[in-house]
Design an enzyme around this catalytic site. Structure first.
Site, mmCIF file in Angstrom:
data_model
loop_
_atom_site.group_PDB
_atom_site.id
_atom_site.type_symbol
_atom_site.label_atom_id
_atom_site.label_comp_id
_atom_site.label_asym_id
_atom_site.label_seq_id
_atom_site.Cartn_x
_atom_site.Cartn_y
_atom_site.Cartn_z
ATOM 1 N N GLY B 15 0.804 -1.221 0.000
ATOM 2 C CA GLY B 15 0.000 0.000 0.000
ATOM 3 C C GLY B 15 0.834 1.267 0.000
ATOM 4 O O GLY B 15 0.390 2.298 0.501
ATOM 5 N N LEU B 17 3.335 4.072 -2.398
ATOM 6 C CA LEU B 17 3.002 4.892 -3.564
ATOM 7 C C LEU B 17 2.800 4.067 -4.829
ATOM 8 O O LEU B 17 1.845 4.286 -5.573
ATOM 9 C CB LEU B 17 4.101 5.936 -3.801
ATOM 10 C CG LEU B 17 3.985 7.206 -2.965
ATOM 11 C CD1 LEU B 17 5.225 8.078 -3.177
ATOM 12 C CD2 LEU B 17 2.727 7.988 -3.323
ATOM 13 N N ALA B 18 3.697 3.111 -5.087
ATOM 14 C CA ALA B 18 3.589 2.347 -6.332
ATOM 15 C C ALA B 18 2.306 1.513 -6.325
ATOM 16 O O ALA B 18 1.546 1.519 -7.306
ATOM 17 C CB ALA B 18 4.812 1.456 -6.521
ATOM 18 N N SER B 44 3.245 3.486 5.061
ATOM 19 C CA SER B 44 4.192 2.799 4.183
ATOM 20 C C SER B 44 5.492 3.595 4.093
ATOM 21 O O SER B 44 5.509 4.799 4.332
ATOM 22 C CB SER B 44 3.600 2.667 2.783
ATOM 23 O OG SER B 44 2.376 1.975 2.847
ATOM 24 N N HIS B 45 6.563 2.896 3.688
ATOM 25 C CA HIS B 45 7.869 3.564 3.723
ATOM 26 C C HIS B 45 8.000 4.680 2.687
ATOM 27 O O HIS B 45 8.899 5.512 2.797
ATOM 28 C CB HIS B 45 8.986 2.542 3.557
ATOM 29 C CG HIS B 45 10.334 3.078 3.936
ATOM 30 N ND1 HIS B 45 10.553 3.760 5.109
ATOM 31 C CD2 HIS B 45 11.520 3.060 3.294
ATOM 32 C CE1 HIS B 45 11.831 4.129 5.168
ATOM 33 N NE2 HIS B 45 12.434 3.727 4.085
ATOM 34 N N SER B 46 7.107 4.734 1.703
ATOM 35 C CA SER B 46 7.125 5.881 0.777
ATOM 36 C C SER B 46 7.087 7.196 1.537
ATOM 37 O O SER B 46 7.626 8.203 1.079
ATOM 38 C CB SER B 46 5.901 5.838 -0.139
ATOM 39 O OG SER B 46 5.813 4.634 -0.850
ATOM 40 N N HIS B 260 23.388 4.874 0.863
ATOM 41 C CA HIS B 260 23.172 6.324 0.853
ATOM 42 C C HIS B 260 24.288 6.991 1.641
ATOM 43 O O HIS B 260 24.608 6.552 2.747
ATOM 44 C CB HIS B 260 21.817 6.658 1.486
ATOM 45 C CG HIS B 260 21.370 8.067 1.219
ATOM 46 N ND1 HIS B 260 21.970 9.161 1.808
ATOM 47 C CD2 HIS B 260 20.391 8.559 0.414
ATOM 48 C CE1 HIS B 260 21.368 10.265 1.372
ATOM 49 N NE2 HIS B 260 20.413 9.934 0.532
ATOM 50 N N ARG B 276 22.696 18.259 0.575
ATOM 51 C CA ARG B 276 23.818 18.574 -0.315
ATOM 52 C C ARG B 276 23.330 19.309 -1.546
ATOM 53 O O ARG B 276 24.004 20.198 -2.064
ATOM 54 C CB ARG B 276 24.570 17.290 -0.690
ATOM 55 C CG ARG B 276 25.428 16.760 0.462
ATOM 56 C CD ARG B 276 26.030 15.398 0.138
ATOM 57 N NE ARG B 276 25.013 14.363 0.197
ATOM 58 C CZ ARG B 276 24.825 13.416 -0.725
ATOM 59 N NH1 ARG B 276 25.607 13.369 -1.796
ATOM 60 N NH2 ARG B 276 23.878 12.516 -0.599
ATOM 61 N N SER B 413 13.552 7.333 -7.595
ATOM 62 C CA SER B 413 12.699 6.234 -7.138
ATOM 63 C C SER B 413 11.310 6.735 -6.793
ATOM 64 O O SER B 413 10.308 6.081 -7.075
ATOM 65 C CB SER B 413 13.300 5.541 -5.924
ATOM 66 O OG SER B 413 13.406 6.451 -4.865
#
Lengths: 249, 648
Positions: B15, B17-18, B44-46, B260, B276, B413
């Site tokens: 559930g 974004l994608a 969700s991690h989005s 990252h 940055r 992403s």
């Protein structure tokens, strides 16, 4: 990094109840842990689960105070567990699930159902008759308005405001800080075409802005420091002017 | 809902974004859609994506001249030529539409302010006059590895704002979401996917969902790196894992894992590249800006793989800052000023305050590279249709579509979730329209029985086995120490052996919690074997790939080798099979010839065959690997040679 010298032994008292287990009765369990530098309740609860009681239920996801999963009562006050440093707490720490939400088990509560219902009831989306035109330039908006919307859009639906709210704890339909903030967010969005009368119906009632006791605990406990006082003021002003305009007609 | 069998037209697993964007597309086409999500979708991690979403709108001065072709060029270079160039092209073309569509859904994008603006560029404060006629358009910030300012953003809460707007649309359309559910197996007959077996994380019970089309959008597998990841605790690769279990669907490029550069020490929480991009520096223990000398052209804004490697070298050479949690470096954003930090980078401000108790307007931020993104995933064709299993689709980080190749650019992403959600959702909907729901419930009940037995076996197992949490921690150590930023054959062989031992340990692990219901220990145990299997595919893929490309860096094979390795790793591994099986396919039709990325090393081993010869073999080779045909001809979405007009 201002690392504190920590040699404390922390004593946890944690609410337990597993509704899926017919033998379970609500009670509290005690656990002890050695405090470590930068220990948060995320770290502490996982240690308790992994070293002492693998059945302990709680919710974490992002562990960076963004997703809103882990709100619970920390020494009597709603807070995001992931960003609560144990060094900010006394040695005795009481953890209970948030009130006003259905219990899933132990410290885990069903915020998902509450918020989905709130979003459906307030129709918390941009109401626009304009169809999306993939070939067109985006609709313009001043950066100041975008920033103001963003300020209210930051709510992470953790439920701290709901749990702390006197009205929400006696009326499960009261919209509470999160619900009213969501309405204010769309009300100030120029893309949303709802008119004053529609907003009035949504917000100017006992389950909306006039159900608030004015205790404003929501503003005190909001982990995102949303401007909930301003939200209430804004919605009451809007309701008043809509009401007066309707009377003049 | 207590039924053991549920039916729907389109099943969306995930559930974020994608998944939600796919669901919108399918619902808009008139289908009944069911979304399964581990957590309420807005968690969700989005939601944790901070800095921005790449789309070539070209709305401010530093974005002038940008267009999808430049975006395509940056993306392919960023991928170190590992990407499927046609997919990168489709993506770059549709990203502006996706960003504008999000504005239509309600995202409060930060806008161009016409008139005088102050920016920090390469350490200098610069004043730039933005055109008055562009006032109110969506603005951009700089990100790594891009020729233009392209990242569209909402302060540093871009993912949050996008996820909430998309979920609003999901609610508006009345799409059913079942949160606290987990797909634990796919239902299939060997050639077609028929749905999934699901575990209800409230009750601990299982049920089956039968669907005409199934979409996996479960995000990445960062948690195989244990605590060494920016990812949420839910990013355990469950979707990739159940696809791998089929033994039919391959995972692509699992060894392509992004680190990252700037994650907070000690918690591993992400600090956005936007820091940055907006002019922040990296400093070593002597407060020197080491990136200026190491990458004179892009400095702190080279691609993430390159910056992470420089940082790891600086720390290895003893110029890191010592701490009780090991060495780190500093991120300096003090000069951006409190006003900027508390508006455009507000989430960074909050994270610094909450997790290390510092004020980034006054103090340096302790950072070091940590696992962040999974370029690998379920291998799909350009429509999002998985290789080998008709009716199974994948989108977002869970998929290997494959626009990122061996290194993803920051902001690509978040844009991919929406762009691929639109495209894959459309194709899944079209597939479902042409299908009738299969009524052979036998296969669904068999799969359900297998899943229930697996849980019962865990509960019944007794003895002196290790704890599942101990095995998880050991897995994380192996992955970070031996399958990390720098890799060697010797360490990778050790990693493979140790992961093999951990797989054995997992088969003998014993639960201490026997509670009915969710049972959090059982819930994790049911995922652990899948995580170890994913780890093994990463380690073995990395061992086999004797070159360095993007984020995959072999110190014993430091050059990119386009002669032998201009290809994509595929791995299949059925649940009951002892060893994974690896094969390779060409990356896709090449339009932009392999060359220097513009940052990082300029040395490489050149292709031996001509690009025409390479391209001729692509359709046949990929078909042999299980690629199912799209309605569109392969390569039809490439604008061949368009890059020649913009390549710098």
């Amino acid at each position: 990094m201002n690392e504190k010298n920590t040699a404390r032994r922390l004593r946890f008292e944690i609410f337990r109840y597993n509704p899926q287990d017919p033998d379970s009765v609500p009670h509290t369990d005690r656990f002890e842990l050695d405090e470590t530098p930068f220990m948060t309740l995320y770290i502490a609860l996982n240690q308790i689960r992994e070293k002492h009681d693998p059945g302990l239920q709680f919710d974490f996801s992002c562990r960076s105070a963004i997703c809103g999963s882990c709100a619970m009562m920390v020494n009597g006050r709603p807070a995001l567990a992931c960003r609560t440093l144990t060094s900010d707490l006394p040695e005795d720490i009481q953890l209970y699930p948030l009130p006003a939400f259905k219990l899933v088990g132990d410290l885990s509560v069903d915020t998902g159902t509450w918020f989905r219902e709130m979003v459906e009831r307030t129709e918390a989306w941009v109401h626009s008759q304009l169809p999306f035109d993939p070939a067109a330039e985006e609709q313009r908006m001043s950066d100041d308005i975008a920033a103001a919307i963003y300020e209210n859009d930051r709510c992470i639906e953790c439920g701290c405001c709901v749990a702390s709210c006197g009205a929400a704890n006696v009326d499960d339909k009261f919209l509470a800080g999160a619900g009213l903030n969501r309405i204010a967010r769309f009300m100030m969005d120029p893309r949303d075409e709802r008119d004053d009368a529609q907003w009035f119906d949504l917000v100017a009632n006992e389950q909306g802005v006039f159900g608030c006791f004015g205790l404003m605990a929501c503003a005190d406990v909001c982990p995102k420091e949303l401007p909930l006082l301003e939200v209430y003021g804004y919605l009451r002003r809007k309701s008043l002017s809509a009401g007066l305009a309707a009377r003049r007609k | 809902m207590t039924g053991k069998l549920v039916t729907t037209d389109v099943l969306v697993i995930g559930g974020g974004l994608a998944g939600e964007r796919c669901a919108i597309e399918a619902a808009a086409a008139g289908h009944e859609v069911l979304i399964l999500s581990l957590v309420p979708p807005r968690r969700s991690h989005s939601c944790a994506a901070q800095g921005g979403m790449q789309a070539a709108l070209g709305n401010n001065v530093k974005a002038a001249g940008d267009n999808p072709t430049v975006h395509f060029l940056d993306t392919v270079r960023g991928s170190d030529w590992g990407a499927d160039q046609e997919v990168a092209n489709i993506f770059a073309d549709e990203a502006p539409i996706a960003v504008r569509e999000l504005a239509h859904y309600g995202v409060p994008w930060t806008r161009v302010r016409g008139g005088r603006n102050k920016y920090f560029i390469k350490g200098e404060e610069v004043e730039i006059d933005e055109a008055i006629e562009n006032d109110g358009l969506i603005t951009h910030r700089d990100f790594g590895g891009t020729a233009k300012w392209r990242a569209c953003y909402a302060a540093a809460g871009t993912g949050h704002a996008a996820l909430y707007a998309v979920d609003c649309e999901v609610v508006r359309l009345g799409i059913t979401v079942r949160d606290r559910t987990e797909a634990v197996a796919l239902i299939h007959d060997g050639s077609r996917c028929l749905g999934a077996v699901v575990r209800d994380l409230r009750t601990g019970g299982h049920f089956s969902v039968m669907a005409k089309a199934t979409i996996i959008a479960t995000g990445g597998y960062g948690r195989i790196y244990g605590q060494y990841t920016t990812n949420a605790t839910i990013n355990e690769g469950t979707g990739a894992s159940i696809a791998l279990d089929t033994g039919i669907v391959p995972l692509g490029n699992m060894e392509a894992v992004q680190f990252h550069p700037t994650t907070l020490v000690p918690s591993g929480i992400l600090v956005t590249e936007g820091c940055r991009g907006d002019g922040g520096y990296l400093l070593d223990r002597n407060l020197e800006r080491f990136m200026v000398q190491r990458e004179p052209h892009k400095q702190e804004l080279a691609s993430r793989d390159v910056v992470s490697r420089h940082m790891a070298e600086v720390m290895r050479d003893g110029d890191g800052v010592d701490s009780p949690y090991g060495p780190h470096l500093w991120l300096d954003i003090r000069h951006l000023g409190e006003e900027h930090l508390r508006t455009k980078l507000l989430e960074v401000w909050d994270i610094c305050r909450d997790f290390v108790g510092l004020n980034p307007a006054e103090s340096l931020i302790p950072v070091r590279p940590t696992q962040h993104y999974s370029m690998g995933g379920i291998r799909v064709n350009k429509d999002g249709q998985a290789y080998g299993l008709l009716g199974l689709f994948a989108a977002g980080e869970a998929a290997c579509w494959d626009m990122h190749g061996f290194n993803r650019l920051g902001g690509n992403s978040l844009a991919e979730t929406i762009v691929s959600g639109r495209i894959v959702g459309r194709h899944a909907a079209a597939f479902a329209s042409g299908m009738t729901l299969r009524a052979d419930t036998g296969v669904a009940f068999d799969a359900l029985a297998t899943a229930e037995k697996r849980a019962a076996d865990w509960m019944a197992r007794t003895g002196k086995g290790r704890s599942v949490f101990e095995i998880r921690d050991a897995m994380g150590e192996v992955m970070m120490q031996k399958v990390g930023i720098f890799r060697t054959g010797d360490e990778l062989r050790e990693a493979v052996a140790e992961l093999g031992q951990l797989l054995n340990d997992c088969d003998n692990a014993v639960l201490r919690c026997k509670d009915p219901g969710l049972n959090p220990e059982l819930a994790f145990a049911l995922r652990l074997k899948g995580m170890l299997r994913l780890s093994m595919t990463v380690a073995r893929g990395a061992l086999a790939r004797t070159e360095s490309r993007g984020a995959h860096f072999r110190t014993d094979f430091p050059l990119r080798n386009d002669r032998e390795w201009l290809n994509r790793t595929l791995v299949r591994w059925g649940a009951e099979v002892g060893e994974p099986s690896f094969s390779y396919e060409p990356t896709g039709i090449i339009d932009l010839p392999p060359g220097h990325r513009g940052y990082g090393s300029d040395e490489r081993i050149e292709m031996a065959m001509s690009i025409d010869d390479y391209n001729r073999d692509v359709p046949g080779e990929q078909a042999r690997q299980g690629r199912l045909d799209s309605n569109e001809e392969m390569g039809s979405r490439l604008r061949r040679g368009a890059w020649k007009a913009v390549a710098g």
